[in-house]
Enzyme design. Structure first.
Site, PDB file in Angstrom:
ATOM      1  CG  HIS A 104      62.272 113.774 -47.379  1.00  0.00           C
ATOM      2  ND1 HIS A 104      61.031 114.250 -47.673  1.00  0.00           N
ATOM      3  CD2 HIS A 104      63.152 114.712 -47.810  1.00  0.00           C
ATOM      4  CE1 HIS A 104      61.145 115.424 -48.272  1.00  0.00           C
ATOM      5  NE2 HIS A 104      62.418 115.728 -48.372  1.00  0.00           N
ATOM      6  CG  ASP A 107      59.102 112.103 -45.640  1.00  0.00           C
ATOM      7  OD1 ASP A 107      59.374 113.012 -44.850  1.00  0.00           O
ATOM      8  OD2 ASP A 107      59.186 112.209 -46.885  1.00  0.00           O
TER       9      ASP A 107
HETATM   10  C1  XLS Z   1      61.471 121.933 -50.242  1.00  0.00           C
HETATM   11  C2  XLS Z   1      61.645 120.919 -51.264  1.00  0.00           C
HETATM   12  C3  XLS Z   1      61.590 119.488 -50.762  1.00  0.00           C
HETATM   13  C4  XLS Z   1      62.204 118.557 -51.760  1.00  0.00           C
HETATM   14  C5  XLS Z   1      62.554 117.218 -51.219  1.00  0.00           C
HETATM   15  O1  XLS Z   1      61.234 123.099 -50.522  1.00  0.00           O
HETATM   16  O2  XLS Z   1      60.725 121.128 -52.289  1.00  0.00           O
HETATM   17  O3  XLS Z   1      60.276 119.130 -50.473  1.00  0.00           O
HETATM   18  O4  XLS Z   1      61.382 118.382 -52.864  1.00  0.00           O
HETATM   19  O5  XLS Z   1      63.527 117.283 -50.238  1.00  0.00           O
END
Ligand code: XLS
Ligand code: NI
Ligand code: NI
Length: 442
Positions: A104, A107
């Site tokens: 993200h 991140d």
């Molecule tokens: C949350 C999601 C997230 C997505 C990416 O539950 O799995 O991690 O994969 O935004």
């Protein structure tokens, strides 16, 4: 890029040692270089590391702060910490032999006081990531934007009742698309974040769904404008953080995309734990997407049968993964997708080495499942069983039903004059379950 010191000095690249090895920091089933159908196993499985869990996860839960303290998380300047963290991450990607990563925006770079400052921070870290990608050969499986952590998104991003928040989210995704393109990302994922609601007392469901569709159309238009050719993915999840997430599961996702004429532009990123939270099996979600040619990618993890939230554990359940792999291989694979370990260490697993054990377990389980699924498909027993079970639709009036050549009147006549009463046939579930076990356990 200057060579930094090792962040995992005691651990070398993980080697394939085969099923008989006593070594724990080794692969038993995953040999990235093994050639299968003319290409290496790494190209079939396209394993990816999730930056948020592996390098931003701290083990925090609602009852206490993080337990995981990494040596590289030291220093006062957030940007230089972010760079050192990324050095550690790329060292890990290479040592664990993963060829892809996912992130993200927030991140990899700290959020600034303004959007402009956040974007500048991102640019610095994107340049750093680009150099690392070039030096290591590790590629970006997908990028995405975090539209759920910041306070401004507490009532959603694209489905926020305030258009100002919608605009901010649009600006953030615009930038996230640009950096995904810059890093050669092969896909871009939209997970629903806080796109959902807690109570209808304060929610206009119809308008919120329309706003979400408008947002996705804008993303499609902008991708086209900048020449981003990666695959767009929707990642459904039924609940958490909100009580009712709009992208509940694959089936409701397909209905949503079709309703708003978006279906040509999207496929699905299916997460195991999200499937089970929706009351489905992992394999079910894969089949529903595959049936519409919309199987895109996998977020590889597992939930806990006894817990009703997204525990994001590493999946070592070979039976579940073999069934999933059978469906994925039958569908012709994942194309530009891959298997992204959207999974995190348990709170007490605080050693850097635990990151290796966790991913080795996940990669080995998937590699074994891949091999078992290939054997199952090559043997053809299940395929033949299925073909035989539906054979009455291959010719005659069955075929006419499939091509819609006949209607109720014709079929009634047929039953009255020729067919009479059908002869029931066993579904043979127990036989098939035993057959499956014969592959899993010999
Ligand atoms: C949350 C999601 C997230 C997505 C990416 O539950 O799995 O991690 O994969 O935004
Ligand atoms: Ni996910
Ligand atoms: Ni999840």
């Amino acid at each position: 890029m200057k060579k930094s010191r090792a962040h995992f000095p005691k651990i070398g690249p993980i080697a394939y040692e085969g099923p008989g090895t006593a070594k724990q920091l080794a692969f038993r089933h995953y040999d990235p270089d093994e050639i299968v159908d003319g290409k290496p196993l790494s190209a079939h499985l396209r394993f990816s590391i999730a930056y948020w869990h592996a390098f931003r996860g701290t083990g925090a839960d609602p009852f206490g702060p993080g337990t995981i303290v990494r040596p590289w998380e030291k220093g006062r300047d957030a940007l230089s910490v972010a760079k050192t963290r990324m050095d550690a991450a790329f060292e890990f990607f290479q040592k664990i032999r993963a060829h892809f990563w996912c992130f993200h925006d927030r991140d990899i770079a700290p959020e600034g006081r303004t959007l402009a400052e956040s974007n500048r921070n991102l640019d610095r870290l994107v340049a750093h990531a680009k150099a690392h990608q070039k030096a290591s050969g590790v590629k970006l499986l997908w990028g995405t934007a975090n539209l759920f952590s910041n306070r401004r998104y507490m009532c959603g991003a694209a489905t926020n009742p305030d258009a100002h928040v919608f605009a901010y989210a649009a600006a953030q995704v615009k930038k996230a698309l640009e950096i995904t393109l810059e890093l050669g990302g092969e896909n871009y994922t939209f997970w629903g974040g806080r796109e959902g609601y807690e109570t209808l007392l304060n929610t206009n469901l119809k308008r919120e769904q329309e706003h979400l569709a408008a947002f996705l159309h804008m993303a499609v238009d902008y991708a086209k404008a900048i020449g981003f050719k990666g695959q767009f993915l929707i990642e459904p999840k039924p609940k958490e953080p909100t009580k009712h997430q709009y992208d509940f599961d694959v089936a409701s996702g397909i209905a949503f995309l079709r309703t708003f004429s978006l279906e040509r532009h999207f496929k699905f990123n299916i997460e195991t734990n999200h499937a089970t939270l929706a009351g489905h099996t992992f394999q079910h979600e894969i089949e529903v997407a595959a049936a519409q040619g919309m199987l895109g990618s996998i977020d590889a993890n597992a939930g806990d049968e006894l817990l009703g939230w997204d525990t994001d554990q590493f999946n070592t359940n070979v039976k579940e993964l073999t069934l999933a792999m059978v469906s994925i291989l039958r569908a012709g694979g994942l194309g530009s997708g891959g298997f992204n370990f959207d999974a995190k260490l348990r709170r007490p697993s605080i050693d850097p080495e635990d990151l290796f054990h966790a991913h080795i377990g996940g990669m080995d389980a998937y590699a074994l499942a891949f091999k078992l699924a290939r054997r199952i498909l090559a043997d053809g027993k299940f395929t033949n069983f299925l073909a035989d079970r539906y054979a009455s639709y291959d010719a005659g009036f069955g075929r006419d039903i499939e091509i819609r050549k006949v209607g109720f009147k014709e079929l009634e006549k047929l039953v009255l004059t020729k067919l009479g009463e059908p002869t029931p046939r066993s579904g043979k579930q127990e036989y098939l379950e035993n057959l499956l076990n014969s592959y899993l356990h010999g």
